[in-house]
Design a protein around this motif. Sequence first.
Motif, PDB file in Angstrom:
ATOM      1  N   PRO A 184       0.809  -1.227   0.000  1.00  0.00           N
ATOM      2  CA  PRO A 184       0.000   0.000   0.000  1.00  0.00           C
ATOM      3  C   PRO A 184       0.840   1.274   0.000  1.00  0.00           C
ATOM      4  CG  PRO A 184      -0.941  -1.593   1.505  1.00  0.00           C
ATOM      5  CD  PRO A 184       0.394  -2.148   1.078  1.00  0.00           C
ATOM      6  N   THR A 226       0.696   3.960  -3.023  1.00  0.00           N
ATOM      7  CA  THR A 226       0.372   5.356  -2.722  1.00  0.00           C
ATOM      8  C   THR A 226       1.348   6.292  -3.421  1.00  0.00           C
ATOM      9  OG1 THR A 226      -0.612   4.831  -0.579  1.00  0.00           O
ATOM     10  CG2 THR A 226       0.188   7.081  -0.885  1.00  0.00           C
ATOM     11  N   ASN A 261      -8.470   7.343   2.206  1.00  0.00           N
ATOM     12  CA  ASN A 261      -7.952   6.126   1.566  1.00  0.00           C
ATOM     13  C   ASN A 261      -6.558   5.771   2.061  1.00  0.00           C
ATOM     14  OD1 ASN A 261     -10.269   5.775   0.014  1.00  0.00           O
ATOM     15  ND2 ASN A 261      -9.495   7.075  -1.623  1.00  0.00           N
ATOM     16  N   SER A 304      -6.048   2.424   4.430  1.00  0.00           N
ATOM     17  CA  SER A 304      -5.141   1.428   3.859  1.00  0.00           C
ATOM     18  C   SER A 304      -4.038   1.058   4.849  1.00  0.00           C
ATOM     19  CB  SER A 304      -4.532   1.974   2.557  1.00  0.00           C
ATOM     20  OG  SER A 304      -3.635   1.053   2.003  1.00  0.00           O
ATOM     21  N   THR A 359      -3.232  -2.520   6.757  1.00  0.00           N
ATOM     22  CA  THR A 359      -1.884  -3.109   6.729  1.00  0.00           C
ATOM     23  C   THR A 359      -1.379  -3.380   8.143  1.00  0.00           C
ATOM     24  OG1 THR A 359      -1.353  -1.922   4.683  1.00  0.00           O
ATOM     25  CG2 THR A 359       0.497  -2.758   5.965  1.00  0.00           C
ATOM     26  N   ALA A 365      -6.299  -3.768   1.989  1.00  0.00           N
ATOM     27  CA  ALA A 365      -5.282  -2.719   1.824  1.00  0.00           C
ATOM     28  C   ALA A 365      -4.760  -2.710   0.403  1.00  0.00           C
ATOM     29  CB  ALA A 365      -4.136  -2.944   2.812  1.00  0.00           C
ATOM     30  N   HIS A 366      -4.463  -3.889  -0.133  1.00  0.00           N
ATOM     31  CA  HIS A 366      -3.966  -3.979  -1.512  1.00  0.00           C
ATOM     32  C   HIS A 366      -5.024  -3.518  -2.510  1.00  0.00           C
ATOM     33  CE1 HIS A 366      -0.868  -7.304  -0.253  1.00  0.00           C
ATOM     34  NE2 HIS A 366      -0.596  -6.113   0.240  1.00  0.00           N
ATOM     35  N   ILE A 396      -7.557  -1.390  -2.110  1.00  0.00           N
ATOM     36  CA  ILE A 396      -7.707   0.065  -2.082  1.00  0.00           C
ATOM     37  C   ILE A 396      -6.550   0.737  -2.820  1.00  0.00           C
ATOM     38  CG2 ILE A 396      -7.602   2.090  -0.543  1.00  0.00           C
ATOM     39  CD1 ILE A 396      -9.160   0.369   1.496  1.00  0.00           C
ATOM     40  N   SER A 397      -5.344   0.277  -2.551  1.00  0.00           N
ATOM     41  CA  SER A 397      -4.168   0.874  -3.178  1.00  0.00           C
ATOM     42  C   SER A 397      -4.184   0.697  -4.691  1.00  0.00           C
ATOM     43  CB  SER A 397      -2.895   0.256  -2.593  1.00  0.00           C
ATOM     44  OG  SER A 397      -2.827   0.475  -1.207  1.00  0.00           O
ATOM     45  N   ARG A 435      -7.037   2.922  -6.457  1.00  0.00           N
ATOM     46  CA  ARG A 435      -6.752   4.355  -6.581  1.00  0.00           C
ATOM     47  C   ARG A 435      -5.474   4.623  -7.366  1.00  0.00           C
ATOM     48  NH1 ARG A 435      -3.340   6.559  -2.416  1.00  0.00           N
ATOM     49  NH2 ARG A 435      -4.395   8.518  -2.729  1.00  0.00           N
ATOM     50  N   GLY A 458     -13.540   1.504   0.436  1.00  0.00           N
ATOM     51  CA  GLY A 458     -12.769   1.330   1.664  1.00  0.00           C
ATOM     52  C   GLY A 458     -13.654   1.317   2.893  1.00  0.00           C
ATOM     53  N   TYR A 463     -14.160  -1.693   5.698  1.00  0.00           N
ATOM     54  CA  TYR A 463     -14.001  -1.474   7.140  1.00  0.00           C
ATOM     55  C   TYR A 463     -15.231  -1.968   7.901  1.00  0.00           C
ATOM     56  CZ  TYR A 463     -13.436   0.884  11.615  1.00  0.00           C
ATOM     57  OH  TYR A 463     -13.333   1.151  12.964  1.00  0.00           O
TER      58      TYR A 463
END
Length: 441
Positions: free
Chosen positions: A236, A240, A366, A370, A374, A382-383, A385-386, A389, A425, A429
Motif C-alpha cells: 500500500p 500510494t 484512503n 489502507s 496493513t 489494503a492492496h 484500495i491501493s 486508486r 474502503g 471497514y
Amino acid sequence: MVKTNCFKEFAKYVSLNVMGMIGLSCYILADTYFVSQGLGTYGLTALNLAIPIYSFIHGSGLMIGMGGGTRYSIQRSQRDQQSANRTFTNAVYLAALFAVLFVSIGVFFSGTIVTLFGADEHVYAMSKTYLQVILLFAPAFLMNNVLLCFVRNDGAPQLSMAAMIGGSLSNVVLDWVFIFPCQMGIFGAAFATGLAPIISMMILSPHFIRKNNQFHFAKCMPEIRRFVRILSSGVPSLVTEVSSGIVIIVFNSILLNLAGNVGVAAYGVIANLSLVIIAIYTGIAQGIQPIISSNYGAKNTRNIKLILKYAMTTMLILSVLIYVTVFLGASQIAGIFNSEGDAVLQNIATEGMRLYFTACPFAGFNILISIYFTSTEHLRPAHMISLLRGFLLIIPMAFLLSWLANIYGVWCAFPTTELLVAAIGLLFYIAIQKKQKLANI
C-alpha cells in the motif's frame, strides 16, 4: 495504555511524522520552484516529465521500510527480537536489490524513458539529465527510507523527523547554490536532491553510534518468505507513491495533446503541490502505524479504534484547511512557479488546482484506512484500495473524463477516483468490524 496516554502517543508520533513528511516532500517542490525560476517553462516541463520515476524510487523505499517496520513492530511487541532482527536484515537485502535495478536503469535507459514520457527536442536533454542523476542516487533514497521507518518504529520519532527535515532543508539550500551561484542548471537541481538522503542518514547516525538502536543485523541469508511478508505489508505504501507517478505520466500524456508543453508545465505546479499534500496524509499514516501495529500485536482492540478515530478527525480538519487555502490562494500559488508570467499557464494551473484538490478528504481517508488494514494484517483490502486508486480506476477515469470534458475532465479524474475508492474502503471497514463482532460473540 489509558485513553489520555493513547492520545499523547498519537499526537507525538503524528505531529513529528507530518512535519517530517512535509520536509521530505519538499525535495521535489524545491526543485520545481528553483527550476521554474532558473530555467523557465521548458525547465518545468522537463522536470515534470522525469519526476514520476522519483515516485517509483521513493515508493519502493517506503514499501520496504513501512513493510519491514510494520513486521518489526509486531514482532517486538510479541518479544521476538530474533525475528525482528532478521526482518531488518532482509529489508536491507531488499533495498540493495532494488538499488541495483534502479541504478542499472539510470545507466542504460534514461534517454529511452524520457522519450516514452513525451520529451521533445526542447526538453529532452534536461529531462534525461535530471532522471539519470536521480536514478544513480537511488541507493541513498532507498536506504534512507528504510532507516527512517525502522528508527521511527524503534521509539525515536523525533530523530526520524529531524532527519527528514534536515535532508529537505539541505536540498533547498543546495538547490539555490547549484542552480544560481554555480550555474549548474538542471543537473544542479538533481544533484542537490540526491545529496539530501545522504545528509538525512548522517543525522540518523547517532542512533547507531550511541547504540540506542534495538534492531541489529542478523547473520542470515536472504529469506524469500520474509521478503514476501515485508513486500506484502509495504505494497500500500508503494502504490500510494507510485500512483502519483502513474497519474503524472498519464496526465502528462493527455495534457500534451490538449495543451502542449504549457499544459504539462501547469500540471507540474499542481502535481508537485499534490506531493506535499499527500505527504501530510502519509505523515499521519506513518505516525499511527507503529502504535496500531504494537497494539495489534498486544491484542488491544480498544486503542486501535481510538487511534484510527483520532487520525480520521485530524485528517478531516486538515483537509478543510488545505482546500480553503488552495481555493483562495490558487492564483498566488500558480504565480510563484510562473516566472515568465505566462497567462495560459497561470489560467490552467489556477483552475486546475481548484478542481483537482477537491479530492483531499477522500485521498486522506484512503491512505489512512489502507495503512490501518496493513497494520492490523488485513492485507487484501489494503492492496485492493491501493490498486484501485493507483491504477485500476484513475487511468480509465482520466481518459474517459478528458474525452467528455477536455482539460476540466483531467482535473476531475483524481477526485472522482478517490471518492469511489473511499466508498469501497468504508465498506471493507464495516465488513471487518462486523466479522470481528461476530467472532467475539
